[in-house]
Scaffold this active site. Sequence first.
Site, mmCIF file in Angstrom:
data_model
loop_
_atom_site.group_PDB
_atom_site.id
_atom_site.type_symbol
_atom_site.label_atom_id
_atom_site.label_comp_id
_atom_site.label_asym_id
_atom_site.label_seq_id
_atom_site.Cartn_x
_atom_site.Cartn_y
_atom_site.Cartn_z
ATOM 1 N N ASP A 82 0.861 -1.186 0.000
ATOM 2 C CA ASP A 82 0.000 0.000 0.000
ATOM 3 C C ASP A 82 0.892 1.228 0.000
ATOM 4 O O ASP A 82 1.902 1.257 0.716
ATOM 5 C CB ASP A 82 -0.905 -0.005 1.249
ATOM 6 C CG ASP A 82 -2.148 0.856 1.063
ATOM 7 O OD1 ASP A 82 -1.987 2.079 0.841
ATOM 8 O OD2 ASP A 82 -3.270 0.323 1.131
ATOM 9 N N GLY A 115 -5.565 5.034 2.135
ATOM 10 C CA GLY A 115 -5.743 4.251 3.352
ATOM 11 C C GLY A 115 -4.616 4.518 4.326
ATOM 12 O O GLY A 115 -3.523 4.902 3.930
ATOM 13 N N ALA A 119 -5.804 -2.750 -4.144
ATOM 14 C CA ALA A 119 -5.350 -1.361 -4.294
ATOM 15 C C ALA A 119 -5.922 -0.784 -5.576
ATOM 16 O O ALA A 119 -5.923 -1.448 -6.613
ATOM 17 C CB ALA A 119 -3.827 -1.306 -4.335
ATOM 18 N N ALA A 120 -6.414 0.430 -5.498
ATOM 19 C CA ALA A 120 -6.983 1.050 -6.696
ATOM 20 C C ALA A 120 -7.204 2.530 -6.448
ATOM 21 O O ALA A 120 -7.273 2.988 -5.302
ATOM 22 C CB ALA A 120 -8.323 0.387 -7.050
ATOM 23 N N GLN A 121 -7.317 3.235 -7.538
ATOM 24 C CA GLN A 121 -7.919 4.561 -7.549
ATOM 25 C C GLN A 121 -9.410 4.248 -7.505
ATOM 26 O O GLN A 121 -9.945 3.613 -8.407
ATOM 27 C CB GLN A 121 -7.476 5.271 -8.841
ATOM 28 C CG GLN A 121 -7.881 6.723 -8.985
ATOM 29 C CD GLN A 121 -9.355 6.963 -8.962
ATOM 30 O OE1 GLN A 121 -9.878 7.524 -7.988
ATOM 31 N NE2 GLN A 121 -10.062 6.533 -9.965
ATOM 32 N N TYR A 169 -13.257 4.526 -14.600
ATOM 33 C CA TYR A 169 -13.064 3.605 -13.460
ATOM 34 C C TYR A 169 -13.608 2.220 -13.807
ATOM 35 O O TYR A 169 -12.929 1.202 -13.622
ATOM 36 C CB TYR A 169 -13.768 4.171 -12.225
ATOM 37 C CG TYR A 169 -13.877 3.202 -11.067
ATOM 38 C CD1 TYR A 169 -12.782 2.926 -10.258
ATOM 39 C CD2 TYR A 169 -15.086 2.565 -10.770
ATOM 40 C CE1 TYR A 169 -12.880 2.039 -9.196
ATOM 41 C CE2 TYR A 169 -15.202 1.686 -9.713
ATOM 42 C CZ TYR A 169 -14.094 1.423 -8.925
ATOM 43 O OH TYR A 169 -14.194 0.544 -7.871
ATOM 44 N N VAL A 202 -21.791 7.085 0.895
ATOM 45 C CA VAL A 202 -23.033 7.697 1.369
ATOM 46 C C VAL A 202 -23.373 7.277 2.803
ATOM 47 O O VAL A 202 -23.838 8.101 3.593
ATOM 48 C CB VAL A 202 -24.214 7.422 0.395
ATOM 49 C CG1 VAL A 202 -24.491 5.949 0.246
ATOM 50 C CG2 VAL A 202 -25.468 8.158 0.806
ATOM 51 N N ARG A 252 -29.333 1.217 -4.372
ATOM 52 C CA ARG A 252 -28.029 0.567 -4.357
ATOM 53 C C ARG A 252 -28.157 -0.722 -3.541
ATOM 54 O O ARG A 252 -29.103 -0.907 -2.774
ATOM 55 C CB ARG A 252 -26.973 1.468 -3.693
ATOM 56 C CG ARG A 252 -26.621 2.719 -4.502
ATOM 57 C CD ARG A 252 -25.861 2.390 -5.782
ATOM 58 N NE ARG A 252 -25.529 3.573 -6.565
ATOM 59 C CZ ARG A 252 -26.296 4.098 -7.524
ATOM 60 N NH1 ARG A 252 -27.473 3.556 -7.816
ATOM 61 N NH2 ARG A 252 -25.909 5.160 -8.207
ATOM 62 N N ASP A 297 -25.070 9.765 -12.153
ATOM 63 C CA ASP A 297 -25.425 8.788 -11.121
ATOM 64 C C ASP A 297 -26.324 7.713 -11.733
ATOM 65 O O ASP A 297 -27.317 8.038 -12.398
ATOM 66 C CB ASP A 297 -26.180 9.472 -9.965
ATOM 67 C CG ASP A 297 -25.223 10.001 -8.913
ATOM 68 O OD1 ASP A 297 -24.010 9.768 -9.040
ATOM 69 O OD2 ASP A 297 -25.717 10.665 -7.965
HETATM 70 N N1 NAD Z 1 -15.910 0.416 -1.131
HETATM 71 C C1 NAD Z 1 -16.742 -0.032 -2.065
HETATM 72 O O1 NAD Z 1 -17.952 0.076 -1.953
HETATM 73 C C2 NAD Z 1 -16.213 -0.736 -3.298
HETATM 74 C C3 NAD Z 1 -17.138 -1.157 -4.258
HETATM 75 C C4 NAD Z 1 -16.677 -1.807 -5.399
HETATM 76 C C5 NAD Z 1 -15.321 -2.055 -5.553
HETATM 77 N N2 NAD Z 1 -14.443 -1.612 -4.616
HETATM 78 C C6 NAD Z 1 -13.007 -1.893 -4.825
HETATM 79 O O2 NAD Z 1 -12.475 -2.456 -3.633
HETATM 80 C C7 NAD Z 1 -11.100 -2.114 -3.519
HETATM 81 C C8 NAD Z 1 -10.813 -1.519 -2.142
HETATM 82 O O3 NAD Z 1 -11.578 -0.335 -2.006
HETATM 83 P P1 NAD Z 1 -11.784 0.419 -0.611
HETATM 84 O O4 NAD Z 1 -13.190 0.836 -0.548
HETATM 85 O O5 NAD Z 1 -11.203 -0.391 0.494
HETATM 86 O O6 NAD Z 1 -10.923 1.740 -0.880
HETATM 87 P P2 NAD Z 1 -9.721 2.405 -0.040
HETATM 88 O O7 NAD Z 1 -9.387 3.689 -0.729
HETATM 89 O O8 NAD Z 1 -10.040 2.433 1.405
HETATM 90 O O9 NAD Z 1 -8.545 1.350 -0.275
HETATM 91 C C9 NAD Z 1 -7.684 1.379 -1.379
HETATM 92 C C10 NAD Z 1 -6.252 1.250 -0.850
HETATM 93 O O10 NAD Z 1 -5.359 1.216 -1.969
HETATM 94 C C11 NAD Z 1 -4.249 2.063 -1.706
HETATM 95 N N3 NAD Z 1 -3.738 2.535 -2.980
HETATM 96 C C12 NAD Z 1 -4.333 3.367 -3.859
HETATM 97 N N4 NAD Z 1 -3.545 3.562 -4.924
HETATM 98 C C13 NAD Z 1 -2.423 2.820 -4.721
HETATM 99 C C14 NAD Z 1 -1.236 2.609 -5.461
HETATM 100 N N5 NAD Z 1 -1.027 3.192 -6.649
HETATM 101 N N6 NAD Z 1 -0.293 1.774 -4.943
HETATM 102 C C15 NAD Z 1 -0.471 1.184 -3.734
HETATM 103 N N7 NAD Z 1 -1.579 1.347 -2.988
HETATM 104 C C16 NAD Z 1 -2.544 2.153 -3.476
HETATM 105 C C17 NAD Z 1 -4.798 3.176 -0.839
HETATM 106 O O11 NAD Z 1 -3.812 3.826 -0.042
HETATM 107 C C18 NAD Z 1 -5.818 2.429 0.014
HETATM 108 O O12 NAD Z 1 -5.239 1.961 1.222
HETATM 109 C C19 NAD Z 1 -10.786 -1.190 -4.697
HETATM 110 O O13 NAD Z 1 -10.217 -1.963 -5.730
HETATM 111 C C20 NAD Z 1 -12.163 -0.675 -5.110
HETATM 112 O O14 NAD Z 1 -12.189 -0.307 -6.468
HETATM 113 C C21 NAD Z 1 -14.852 -0.959 -3.490
#
Ligand code: NAD
Length: 307
Positions: free
Chosen positions: A31, A36, A71-73, A138, A181, A205, A266
Amino acid sequence: MLALVTGAAGFIGSHLVDRLLADGHEVIGVDDLSSGGTVRPGLELWEMDVGDPALAERAAARRPEVVCHLAAQVSVRASVADPAADARTNVLGTVNVLEAARAADARKVVFTSSCAVYGVPDALPVPPDAELRPASPYAASKVSGEVYAATYKALYGIDYTTLTLANVYGPRQTPEGEAGVISIFTDALLAGRPTRVYGDGSHTRDYVYVLDVVDAFARAAGEGGGGLRLNVGTGVQTTDRELHTLVAEAAGAPDDPEFAPPRLGDLPAMSVDPRATREALGWAPGTGLREGLAETVAWARERMAPA
Ligand SMILES: NC(=O)c1ccc[n+]([C@@H]2O[C@H](COP(=O)([O-])OP(=O)(O)OC[C@H]3O[C@@H](n4cnc5c(N)ncnc54)[C@H](O)[C@@H]3O)[C@@H](O)[C@H]2O)c1
């Protein structure tokens, strides 16, 4: 088993770390702490970008058996504003994580997708074999990550499962997330601030509790679900207006939101069909929305309490 979890300091990733450690596994987290910041006790954290070429070398030295790639944007809006930056993390970053899995000779990759890939579907709840209709960079990046995971299975025999998450909620979620939300309503209602519903409150949702979500990851890290896309949601639609009532109830606050014009882009409705996930992994969402909201509000209340 040694597992490598990317996004390990995030909302869902930090709960997955807890779950895997509790199951007796060793966990390495990757990470960059960009969004996070929850580094769980017992986690070996590699603080680095998922796109860093040094990741493969480090993974080759430690040889994790399973890679859970979270990990993701994570912001749809940010992806629209800067699609190239989104693709750098979500597409190139995913390719780099797959290269690390290959270098480690990993058995399996669990890839995290989103119900955003279904866009505006023909019917709800959406089955996992529905046509993919990404309507944001995305969502396109999540489709692409899954295609790359399938390619690595075909090329190198590394198994994968794609978990397509509905709107995840629970403790440790911050208001910026994809399903922010619930944390936005919770924080505002506990602080006595006004809340806002966009549109007439009829958008829906599918809310799934974070501990149920990490249960799906823990199961997918085993043998089941290989080569499949599996939905992680409840199949139940909750309207924005109903959600406000439920959060207000849990927070003991008035159920009196302001209404604002709908926001461009949306999606009107979403829920995902989890039946194939039950068949493949024996998974079912065990936590009802009222119960999950009670836990979430209790956590937020504690966090907001003066030390
Ligand atoms: N929360 C939701 O409702 C939801 C719904 C669908 C999918 N997702 C997916 O679940 C996953 C986790 O999401 P989350 O809600 O825990 O989000 P979050 O932002 O809390 O967690 C993402 C983590 O990835 C890290 N990160 C981001 N870019 C990085 C990079 N380039 N290198 C290393 N680390 C990086 C961040 O620091 C963070 O700790 C993601 O892939 C997201 O797309 C989440």
